[in-house]
Design a protein around this motif. Sequence first.
Motif, short mmCIF file in Angstrom:
data_model
loop_
_atom_site.label_atom_id
_atom_site.label_comp_id
_atom_site.label_asym_id
_atom_site.label_seq_id
_atom_site.Cartn_x
_atom_site.Cartn_y
_atom_site.Cartn_z
N ILE A 27 -50.18 44.37 8.23
CA ILE A 27 -51.15 43.44 8.82
C ILE A 27 -51.17 42.12 8.06
CG2 ILE A 27 -53.61 43.05 9.23
CD1 ILE A 27 -53.87 46.07 9.74
N VAL A 28 -51.22 42.22 6.73
CA VAL A 28 -51.26 41.01 5.91
C VAL A 28 -49.99 40.18 6.11
CG1 VAL A 28 -51.27 40.14 3.54
CG2 VAL A 28 -52.81 41.99 4.19
N SER A 29 -48.85 40.87 6.16
CA SER A 29 -47.57 40.17 6.34
C SER A 29 -47.52 39.47 7.69
CB SER A 29 -46.41 41.15 6.21
OG SER A 29 -46.35 41.71 4.93
N GLU A 30 -48.04 40.16 8.72
CA GLU A 30 -48.05 39.59 10.07
C GLU A 30 -48.96 38.37 10.13
OE1 GLU A 30 -47.61 41.71 14.34
OE2 GLU A 30 -49.50 42.09 13.29
N TYR A 31 -50.14 38.48 9.54
CA TYR A 31 -51.06 37.34 9.48
C TYR A 31 -50.40 36.16 8.76
CZ TYR A 31 -55.28 39.81 11.08
OH TYR A 31 -56.22 40.48 11.82
N SER A 32 -49.75 36.46 7.63
CA SER A 32 -49.13 35.41 6.85
C SER A 32 -48.00 34.73 7.63
CB SER A 32 -48.58 36.00 5.55
OG SER A 32 -47.91 35.02 4.78
N ALA A 33 -47.21 35.54 8.33
CA ALA A 33 -46.11 34.98 9.11
C ALA A 33 -46.63 34.07 10.22
CB ALA A 33 -45.26 36.11 9.71
N GLY A 34 -47.69 34.52 10.90
CA GLY A 34 -48.26 33.71 11.97
C GLY A 34 -48.84 32.41 11.45
N THR A 35 -49.59 32.49 10.37
CA THR A 35 -50.20 31.29 9.80
C THR A 35 -49.13 30.32 9.33
OG1 THR A 35 -52.15 32.52 9.07
CG2 THR A 35 -51.72 30.43 7.98
N LEU A 37 -46.00 30.01 10.37
CA LEU A 37 -45.26 29.42 11.49
C LEU A 37 -46.04 28.29 12.13
CD1 LEU A 37 -42.87 29.32 13.43
CD2 LEU A 37 -44.05 31.04 14.83
N TYR A 38 -47.34 28.49 12.36
CA TYR A 38 -48.11 27.45 13.03
C TYR A 38 -48.40 26.27 12.11
CZ TYR A 38 -48.52 30.35 17.13
OH TYR A 38 -48.21 31.07 18.25
N GLU A 39 -48.50 26.52 10.82
CA GLU A 39 -48.63 25.41 9.88
C GLU A 39 -47.36 24.57 9.89
OE1 GLU A 39 -49.61 27.14 6.15
OE2 GLU A 39 -51.78 27.25 6.58
N GLU A 40 -46.21 25.23 9.91
CA GLU A 40 -44.93 24.52 9.96
C GLU A 40 -44.78 23.76 11.27
OE1 GLU A 40 -42.00 27.51 9.38
OE2 GLU A 40 -42.58 27.93 7.30
N THR A 41 -45.23 24.38 12.36
CA THR A 41 -45.15 23.73 13.68
C THR A 41 -46.01 22.47 13.70
OG1 THR A 41 -44.81 25.87 14.75
CG2 THR A 41 -45.49 24.05 16.16
N TYR A 131 -42.41 38.49 17.85
CA TYR A 131 -43.60 39.31 18.07
C TYR A 131 -44.58 39.11 16.92
CZ TYR A 131 -46.77 43.16 18.84
OH TYR A 131 -47.91 43.90 19.05
N ASN A 132 -45.85 38.94 17.27
CA ASN A 132 -46.91 38.83 16.28
C ASN A 132 -48.23 39.06 16.99
OD1 ASN A 132 -49.00 37.47 14.48
ND2 ASN A 132 -47.18 37.24 13.20
N SER A 133 -49.12 39.85 16.39
CA SER A 133 -50.39 40.16 17.04
C SER A 133 -51.23 38.91 17.29
CB SER A 133 -51.19 41.15 16.18
OG SER A 133 -51.46 40.62 14.91
N ASN A 161 -58.69 36.80 10.20
CA ASN A 161 -58.50 35.78 9.16
C ASN A 161 -58.91 34.40 9.65
OD1 ASN A 161 -56.41 35.21 10.92
ND2 ASN A 161 -54.84 35.03 9.34
N GLU A 162 -59.58 34.36 10.82
CA GLU A 162 -60.12 33.15 11.43
C GLU A 162 -59.06 32.20 11.97
OE1 GLU A 162 -63.06 31.24 8.97
OE2 GLU A 162 -64.51 32.85 9.33
N SER A 163 -57.81 32.64 12.04
CA SER A 163 -56.79 31.82 12.68
C SER A 163 -56.95 31.91 14.19
CB SER A 163 -55.39 32.28 12.26
OG SER A 163 -55.15 33.61 12.68
#
Length: 274
Positions: A27-35, A37-41, A131-133, A161-163
């Motif tokens: 879960i933590v890894s998925e949250y981190s990956a999503g955050t 990616l969108y920060e980079e975007t 894929y990401n939740s 995580n409020e994202s």
Amino acid sequence: MKRILYWLALLLCVAVFGVCAWQIWGIVSEYSAGTSLYEETATQFVTVLEPESESSDSGDTSVADTEAAATDETASGQGDSAPISVDFDALLAANPDVVGWLYCPDTVINYPVLQGESNDTYLHHMIDGSYNSAGCIFLDYRNASDFSDANSIVYGHNMKNESMFGTLDKYKKQSYYDEHPVLWLLTPTVSYRLDIIGGCVLDADSDFYNSLLWGDDVESQINYILSHSTFDANAEWDGESTVISLSTCSYEYDDARYVVLCVPVPVGADEPAA
């Protein structure tokens, strides 16, 4: 025998702990990956603009006075300019499903808005297709991609995580609305200031979601939200404007949703491409 049972119980506890730790790590890894990616975007495609300021001849105008005046101007519905710019040419080249960019100053909401062939397309897939939740912020597939329908519904997950739309239900408190009375929606052609007019909890199967065009029921649908709003808004619906609804999960009961209703005010158009 007791010793054997002791070791079996211990091994079982270790196994359970290991499974739980693995799930938490996932879960933590998925949250981190999503955050990430969108920060980079956002870093790649979005530029935050410096606010325009006017100097005072007397030199007596403080920064606080200037900021208060700017806030009053926005809240009163006067014209303004978008606080960000988006490189839509590059963004659309990366993913042609992008229909806009949603931004709320001083919050985590700074995301592309996508539209898929169905509402499942970006429910659990990010802008790069992985894929990401967390999925994406996305426009209902039944809506016109230019947000011209009577009610354009934009969805986002209420992430722990409020994202994404994890802060949207903070509008249940008046103080949060007072601090964030507007959002911004930029499209490839027009920038909109989203003046928030109300927000409330709805059922997932409410007609609000299923009657997108609303027909003759526009006024009653909007009045329902305004009469049940969790905050008092400064902006109002003029009885004719289209609305944009921001929707996320809520947890008062099963299949509850929290919706923030906005009136889009166009504040500028991009120059046509040469």
